[in-house]
Design an enzyme around this catalytic site. Sequence first.
Site, PDB file in Angstrom:
ATOM      1  CB  CYS A 399      -0.992  -0.076   1.405  1.00 25.93           C
ATOM      2  SG  CYS A 399      -1.987   1.518   1.444  1.00 25.93           S
ATOM      3  CB  CYS A 402      -0.673   2.818   3.793  1.00 28.45           C
ATOM      4  SG  CYS A 402      -2.285   1.903   3.422  1.00 28.45           S
ATOM      5  CG  ASP A 403       2.784   1.423   4.605  1.00 26.54           C
ATOM      6  OD1 ASP A 403       2.385   1.938   5.490  1.00 26.54           O
ATOM      7  OD2 ASP A 403       2.747   0.172   4.288  1.00 26.54           O
TER       8      ASP A 403
END
Length: 575
Positions: A399, A402-403
């Site tokens: 992701c 997200c990261d």
Amino acid sequence: MSPFSRDTSKETAPAEMPGDAAAPTAATGSGEWFLPEDTRRDVARLFEKLTGPVVLEVYVSPDHNVPYNDYLAKFVRDLARLDARIEARFSDLSDETAKKRDVTFSPTLLLSPDAYAIRYLGAPLGEEVRTFMEILLRVSAGQSGLAEAAKKRLAALKDPRRVTVFVNPACPYCPGQVLNAFRCAIERPGLVAATCIDAAQHTQAATAHGVGSVPHTIIEDPDGSLAPLSILGLESEERFVDELTSMRVTPATAAGDEPGHAPGAAGKVEEVDVVVVGGGPAGLTAGMYAARGGLSAVVLEKSVVGGQVAVTPQVENYPGFATVPGARLMEMVAAQTRQYVPVVEGAGVDEVKIGRRIEVASGETTYLCRALILATGATWRKLGIPGEDRYFGRGVSACAACDGYLYKDAAVAVVGGGNTALTEALHLARLGASVTVLHRRDAFRAEKHLVDALTREGVDVVWNTVVEEVVGDETGVTAVRIKSVTDGSTRRMPVKALFVAAGYIPVTGLAQDIGLALDESGYIKVDRGLRTNIPRVYACGDVTGGVRQIVTAVGQGATAALSAFEDISHPYWRK
Ligand code: NAP
């Protein structure tokens, strides 16, 4: 763009800061508003639900994180101006109050600190603003909003717990985990202390705790001798409370990551015409269409709404939107669906029984329905190579939304040659990372539009190459070992992160449990009306395979709901 939603792909600090940069010193200061007018209207409407006073204490230092300090101070000042029940207090990090409250980071925000141990290290931004608003209302009411079972478990807690959740403002899963922690802190104020840390604003803490993926939760037993728990990802409320109280990681069940209810032990029974399982574009649309057709419905989502789209940094092929962050698009779809039907997040399905009525057990609730629509989507495909699991969350990620921010200054690799791989690679490159796409063939299968964008961004591509191993040390990923499929040569490529985008596999656990027929690739077999082999059970979206686009998922959701309506009104199996 309002501070309620933020496209972090182009920013390194809060960009939307009108007016002067000086931190306000008084809660009731007049002058320019910081929040735009429409946002103020939304907040004022929300504040009608306040039931008691809330104190917001802001701590800043003029030497650290100045843009974030300013954003937080102005944001909090506006909130206090909007409602007299919000009391804002501003202190310098060197003040006595900071020492008394044990505040050492700038900016820090405390919520009603005489009553609760709830704090943000770093200004709440992006997705976290909504969590903050929800928690503010809950603090005001002194109600955690936890389910009865969770309250009972927490009531038995005897020892203190310290919970820290590392987040990123663009991560759609983070707010759920922050809510889990903060709700527990409201439920047991004397015992549970919860802190949300923005990993990008407090890089020192993130590095010290080896945060390589968010949400990353640490649960500690400050007085005892129990080893801290380190948890990756969003958990259900039940699982979170279980781990907080027991200080043991709850074993995953075969069905997924939920702790496993005793099916049939559900406390509440609800009757609806249609249960939709899955809150991605297909499931949400199915819920909306079912309701518009006159059926009562509920959408159950085991995690957070949006499915894969919620973690797609930019969507450029949904008609009507030239470009839109995936999370924003799904927020809009979910808001529209909620006008018609309840959409329950964190509601995993434990068991389905097909009978005269279909029984769907989800946590404490059993739904009795006439039709079931499965929109369970697909999950990322692992490479199955050494080091992939070991370094998951410490450099290995699926992701980028997200990261990605954690690696914005680093060398990273993306594996895959489809639309996901190229979308992720572009997002990472635009954050500032030095990106290499590793693809096993000599041509991409992604859309030409994305291939052209990748070329324009100057992203490196290593063709005809597979990743054989993820290499790392105690700090996380340090390299990948890659192999040329043309000449068999191998080499180490130093990277801090590997983003795996090698396609998806359908989520068919429930489908298999109830005996739905699957095709040879493992997708649920459906007819043109999205009917499965079991009457009154339908499937739509990525779990049925095909071209797997948002626009087709939405169309399938509508078709499945219309078929359910048709069958409930004129059952085809009785013809
Ligand atoms: P995909 O289209 O199935 O592509 C998967 C990629 O991973 C392929 O390039 C494949 O290589 C490679 N791959 C598979 N297994 C591998 C392995 N073990 N090692 C190395 N590489 C491996 O999957 P996707 O890109 O996730 O897309 C899924 C669906 O979602 C598609 O229908 C796509 O169009 C849609 N989607 C659309 C958008 C958009 O429109 N913006 C964004 C994301 C996804 P080969 O090419 O050699 O098979």
